[in-house]
Design a protein around this motif. Structure first.
Motif, PDB file in Angstrom:
ATOM      1  N   GLU B   2       0.835  -1.210   0.000  1.00  0.00           N
ATOM      2  CA  GLU B   2       0.000   0.000   0.000  1.00  0.00           C
ATOM      3  C   GLU B   2       0.865   1.253   0.000  1.00  0.00           C
ATOM      4  O   GLU B   2       2.085   1.179  -0.008  1.00  0.00           O
ATOM      5  CB  GLU B   2      -0.893  -0.013   1.250  1.00  0.00           C
ATOM      6  CG  GLU B   2      -1.954  -1.119   1.176  1.00  0.00           C
ATOM      7  CD  GLU B   2      -2.561  -1.387   2.539  1.00  0.00           C
ATOM      8  OE1 GLU B   2      -2.455  -0.504   3.409  1.00  0.00           O
ATOM      9  OE2 GLU B   2      -3.121  -2.471   2.711  1.00  0.00           O
ATOM     10  N   GLU B   3       0.180   2.399   0.074  1.00  0.00           N
ATOM     11  CA  GLU B   3       0.930   3.656   0.057  1.00  0.00           C
ATOM     12  C   GLU B   3       1.334   4.019   1.479  1.00  0.00           C
ATOM     13  O   GLU B   3       0.877   5.000   2.052  1.00  0.00           O
ATOM     14  CB  GLU B   3       0.085   4.765  -0.570  1.00  0.00           C
ATOM     15  CG  GLU B   3       0.954   5.857  -1.157  1.00  0.00           C
ATOM     16  CD  GLU B   3       0.174   7.089  -1.487  1.00  0.00           C
ATOM     17  OE1 GLU B   3      -1.042   6.977  -1.647  1.00  0.00           O
ATOM     18  OE2 GLU B   3       0.789   8.152  -1.571  1.00  0.00           O
ATOM     19  N   LYS B   4       2.177   3.158   2.061  1.00  0.00           N
ATOM     20  CA  LYS B   4       2.552   3.292   3.461  1.00  0.00           C
ATOM     21  C   LYS B   4       3.858   4.091   3.548  1.00  0.00           C
ATOM     22  O   LYS B   4       4.738   3.948   2.704  1.00  0.00           O
ATOM     23  CB  LYS B   4       2.746   1.878   3.995  1.00  0.00           C
ATOM     24  CG  LYS B   4       3.243   1.744   5.383  1.00  0.00           C
ATOM     25  CD  LYS B   4       3.473   0.247   5.663  1.00  0.00           C
ATOM     26  CE  LYS B   4       4.538   0.094   6.729  1.00  0.00           C
ATOM     27  NZ  LYS B   4       4.994  -1.274   6.843  1.00  0.00           N
ATOM     28  N   ILE B   5       3.967   4.932   4.584  1.00  0.00           N
ATOM     29  CA  ILE B   5       5.222   5.663   4.775  1.00  0.00           C
ATOM     30  C   ILE B   5       6.172   4.748   5.547  1.00  0.00           C
ATOM     31  O   ILE B   5       5.794   4.106   6.522  1.00  0.00           O
ATOM     32  CB  ILE B   5       4.976   6.983   5.560  1.00  0.00           C
ATOM     33  CG1 ILE B   5       3.975   7.864   4.798  1.00  0.00           C
ATOM     34  CG2 ILE B   5       6.293   7.723   5.803  1.00  0.00           C
ATOM     35  CD1 ILE B   5       4.388   8.282   3.403  1.00  0.00           C
ATOM     36  N   LEU B   6       7.399   4.695   5.096  1.00  0.00           N
ATOM     37  CA  LEU B   6       8.340   3.724   5.640  1.00  0.00           C
ATOM     38  C   LEU B   6       9.352   4.377   6.574  1.00  0.00           C
ATOM     39  O   LEU B   6       9.641   5.567   6.444  1.00  0.00           O
ATOM     40  CB  LEU B   6       9.126   3.099   4.486  1.00  0.00           C
ATOM     41  CG  LEU B   6       8.327   2.414   3.401  1.00  0.00           C
ATOM     42  CD1 LEU B   6       9.173   2.304   2.139  1.00  0.00           C
ATOM     43  CD2 LEU B   6       7.892   1.039   3.850  1.00  0.00           C
ATOM     44  N   SER B   7       9.902   3.541   7.465  1.00  0.00           N
ATOM     45  CA  SER B   7      11.058   4.029   8.232  1.00  0.00           C
ATOM     46  C   SER B   7      12.265   3.909   7.298  1.00  0.00           C
ATOM     47  O   SER B   7      12.192   3.228   6.270  1.00  0.00           O
ATOM     48  CB  SER B   7      11.276   3.161   9.473  1.00  0.00           C
ATOM     49  OG  SER B   7      11.773   1.907   9.083  1.00  0.00           O
ATOM     50  N   GLU B   8      13.379   4.534   7.659  1.00  0.00           N
ATOM     51  CA  GLU B   8      14.557   4.527   6.778  1.00  0.00           C
ATOM     52  C   GLU B   8      15.065   3.104   6.576  1.00  0.00           C
ATOM     53  O   GLU B   8      15.452   2.715   5.490  1.00  0.00           O
ATOM     54  CB  GLU B   8      15.674   5.405   7.373  1.00  0.00           C
ATOM     55  CG  GLU B   8      15.377   6.894   7.352  1.00  0.00           C
ATOM     56  CD  GLU B   8      14.301   7.317   8.366  1.00  0.00           C
ATOM     57  OE1 GLU B   8      14.112   6.600   9.383  1.00  0.00           O
ATOM     58  OE2 GLU B   8      13.644   8.348   8.127  1.00  0.00           O
ATOM     59  N   LYS B   9      15.028   2.304   7.687  1.00  0.00           N
ATOM     60  CA  LYS B   9      15.512   0.917   7.613  1.00  0.00           C
ATOM     61  C   LYS B   9      14.601   0.107   6.676  1.00  0.00           C
ATOM     62  O   LYS B   9      15.072  -0.666   5.834  1.00  0.00           O
ATOM     63  CB  LYS B   9      15.523   0.315   9.019  1.00  0.00           C
ATOM     64  CG  LYS B   9      16.287  -0.971   9.108  1.00  0.00           C
ATOM     65  CD  LYS B   9      16.576  -1.338  10.567  1.00  0.00           C
ATOM     66  CE  LYS B   9      17.119  -2.757  10.656  1.00  0.00           C
ATOM     67  NZ  LYS B   9      16.080  -3.769  10.727  1.00  0.00           N
ATOM     68  N   SER B  11      12.880   1.212   4.262  1.00  0.00           N
ATOM     69  CA  SER B  11      13.122   1.659   2.880  1.00  0.00           C
ATOM     70  C   SER B  11      14.259   0.875   2.260  1.00  0.00           C
ATOM     71  O   SER B  11      14.143   0.355   1.153  1.00  0.00           O
ATOM     72  CB  SER B  11      13.504   3.132   2.842  1.00  0.00           C
ATOM     73  OG  SER B  11      12.399   3.911   3.093  1.00  0.00           O
ATOM     74  N   LEU B  12      15.370   0.782   2.990  1.00  0.00           N
ATOM     75  CA  LEU B  12      16.534   0.075   2.448  1.00  0.00           C
ATOM     76  C   LEU B  12      16.228  -1.397   2.218  1.00  0.00           C
ATOM     77  O   LEU B  12      16.638  -1.985   1.213  1.00  0.00           O
ATOM     78  CB  LEU B  12      17.737   0.226   3.387  1.00  0.00           C
ATOM     79  CG  LEU B  12      18.510   1.527   3.273  1.00  0.00           C
ATOM     80  CD1 LEU B  12      19.729   1.493   4.169  1.00  0.00           C
ATOM     81  CD2 LEU B  12      18.936   1.817   1.835  1.00  0.00           C
ATOM     82  N   LEU B  14      13.325  -2.683   1.565  1.00  0.00           N
ATOM     83  CA  LEU B  14      12.428  -2.787   0.410  1.00  0.00           C
ATOM     84  C   LEU B  14      13.218  -2.660  -0.900  1.00  0.00           C
ATOM     85  O   LEU B  14      13.025  -3.441  -1.838  1.00  0.00           O
ATOM     86  CB  LEU B  14      11.359  -1.692   0.485  1.00  0.00           C
ATOM     87  CG  LEU B  14      10.403  -1.600  -0.697  1.00  0.00           C
ATOM     88  CD1 LEU B  14       9.511  -2.831  -0.761  1.00  0.00           C
ATOM     89  CD2 LEU B  14       9.524  -0.354  -0.585  1.00  0.00           C
ATOM     90  N   ILE B  15      14.137  -1.683  -0.940  1.00  0.00           N
ATOM     91  CA  ILE B  15      14.947  -1.474  -2.153  1.00  0.00           C
ATOM     92  C   ILE B  15      15.742  -2.743  -2.456  1.00  0.00           C
ATOM     93  O   ILE B  15      15.740  -3.240  -3.583  1.00  0.00           O
ATOM     94  CB  ILE B  15      15.899  -0.264  -1.964  1.00  0.00           C
ATOM     95  CG1 ILE B  15      15.092   1.029  -1.918  1.00  0.00           C
ATOM     96  CG2 ILE B  15      16.934  -0.206  -3.085  1.00  0.00           C
ATOM     97  CD1 ILE B  15      15.862   2.223  -1.395  1.00  0.00           C
ATOM     98  N   MET B  18      13.452  -5.547  -3.770  1.00  0.00           N
ATOM     99  CA  MET B  18      12.985  -5.326  -5.142  1.00  0.00           C
ATOM    100  C   MET B  18      14.118  -5.556  -6.158  1.00  0.00           C
ATOM    101  O   MET B  18      13.909  -6.141  -7.207  1.00  0.00           O
ATOM    102  CB  MET B  18      12.438  -3.896  -5.304  1.00  0.00           C
ATOM    103  CG  MET B  18      11.120  -3.668  -4.631  1.00  0.00           C
ATOM    104  SD  MET B  18       9.799  -4.681  -5.311  1.00  0.00           S
ATOM    105  CE  MET B  18       9.247  -5.593  -3.906  1.00  0.00           C
ATOM    106  N   ILE B  19      15.325  -5.088  -5.799  1.00  0.00           N
ATOM    107  CA  ILE B  19      16.445  -5.269  -6.728  1.00  0.00           C
ATOM    108  C   ILE B  19      16.760  -6.761  -6.881  1.00  0.00           C
ATOM    109  O   ILE B  19      17.028  -7.231  -7.984  1.00  0.00           O
ATOM    110  CB  ILE B  19      17.675  -4.436  -6.281  1.00  0.00           C
ATOM    111  CG1 ILE B  19      17.364  -2.950  -6.529  1.00  0.00           C
ATOM    112  CG2 ILE B  19      18.946  -4.843  -7.044  1.00  0.00           C
ATOM    113  CD1 ILE B  19      18.391  -1.976  -6.025  1.00  0.00           C
TER     114      ILE B  19
END
Lengths: 93, 200
Positions: B2-9, B11-12, B14-15, B18-19
């Motif tokens: 969903e369009e959830k706001i992520l913590s910085e950790k 985010s990394l 998730l990136i 996906m990669i």
């Protein structure tokens, strides 16, 4: 001093899409939906936002008789992603 | 998702997730295009060779055109069916290599319609295709194709040394070595990858 995180990328689905497109030449809507697990409606909305910001290019075509939406990241999108990574590194230290 | 706001950790994480989804994994039937051109090359060569010996009629050489006439439509059909929804940078490079080689082979084919003695056709075709197989193998880091391609490049020059009838048999052997063998190895590697993935 922490850099401000790009609000357009600091959201789960948009970041997932940009991360996928960073490592691909192009990807279609079905591929992005499968990899992100998003609903078609939500993904459409987020792609529209990324496209309006100039981060991705969206092209519509046909594969046989089926319509196909293809996305690819733009130079602006790549730059925004790189800046996002730099900014996030500052937070994590 | 969903369009959830992520913590910085997050985010990394998730990136990186996906990669890793886009890493170069072998594709189902990735070797089938090699097999298509390989078997087509072997079959048409042997048919032309057999008919030439049997009939002594040189018009059977027109049958060489069966390779592009059957090969190109079959290849586009197979590519359409195995469409994965994404194009990797490596996939894009390989496509472009084969587009250039395809255009060259078509132009060479057209030139023999003008004068068939103009060019050593089998030599040029073999050199182009073996160069393509080698480049694809190197870009994909798929050793069997790279090695088979190099062997094919060397064998191409053998075509300049043997009689024109023997050239047809060498061409058939080259098709088997540089296309059929790597094609089967690639498909078998995919099956192994699938088996390992299912066991995890």
């Amino acid at each position: 001093m922490f850099k401000e995180l790009d609000p357009l990328l600091h959201s789960q689905l948009r970041l997932a899409v940009i991360s996928l497109l960073m490592s691909l030449e192009e990807a279609d809507f079905v591929f992005l939906r499968e990899k992100t697990g998003a609903t078609a409606g939500n993904l459409s909305v987020q792609l529209e936002k990324l496209s309006e910001a100039g981060y991705i290019e969206v092209a519509k075509s046909f594969l046989g008789k089926r319509p196909r939406t293809t996305c690819r990241i733009t130079a602006q999108g790549q730059k925004a992603f790189e800046e996002y990574i730099e900014a996030i590194k500052g937070y994590i230290g | 998702m969903e369009e959830k706001i992520l913590s910085e950790k997050e985010s990394l994480e998730l990136i990186s997730k996906m990669i890793s989804e886009t890493k170069n994994k072998l594709e189902r039937g990735g070797g089938n295009i090699f097999l298509l051109w390989g078997y087509l090359g072997v079959c048409v060569s042997l048919i032309v060779y057999g008919l030439l010996n049997f009939t002594e009629n040189y018009a059977v050489q027109w049958l060489w055109f069966l390779i592009p006439v059957i090969g190109y439509p079959a290849m586009f059909f197979m590519k359409g069916k195995s469409h994965t929804g994404s194009v990797t940078f490596i996939g894009s490079v390989i496509s472009k290599i084969w587009i250039v080689i395809g255009v060259c082979t078509i132009l060479v084919s057209i030139s023999i319609l003008y004068d068939y003695t103009l060019l050593p056709i089998l030599f040029i075709m073999s050199l182009l295709v073996t160069a393509g197989v080698t480049m694809s193998g190197l870009v994909l880091k798929f050793k069997p194709a790279a090695v088979a391609g190099f062997i094919g490049i060397v064998l191409s020059f053998v075509l300049l040394l043997v009689s024109w009838k023997s050239q047809i048999l060498v061409f058939a052997a080259m098709s088997a070595i540089m296309l059929i063998i790597p094609g089967h190895i690639l498909n078998s590697a995919f099956r192994k990858q699938q088996k390992n993935a299912n066991n995890v």
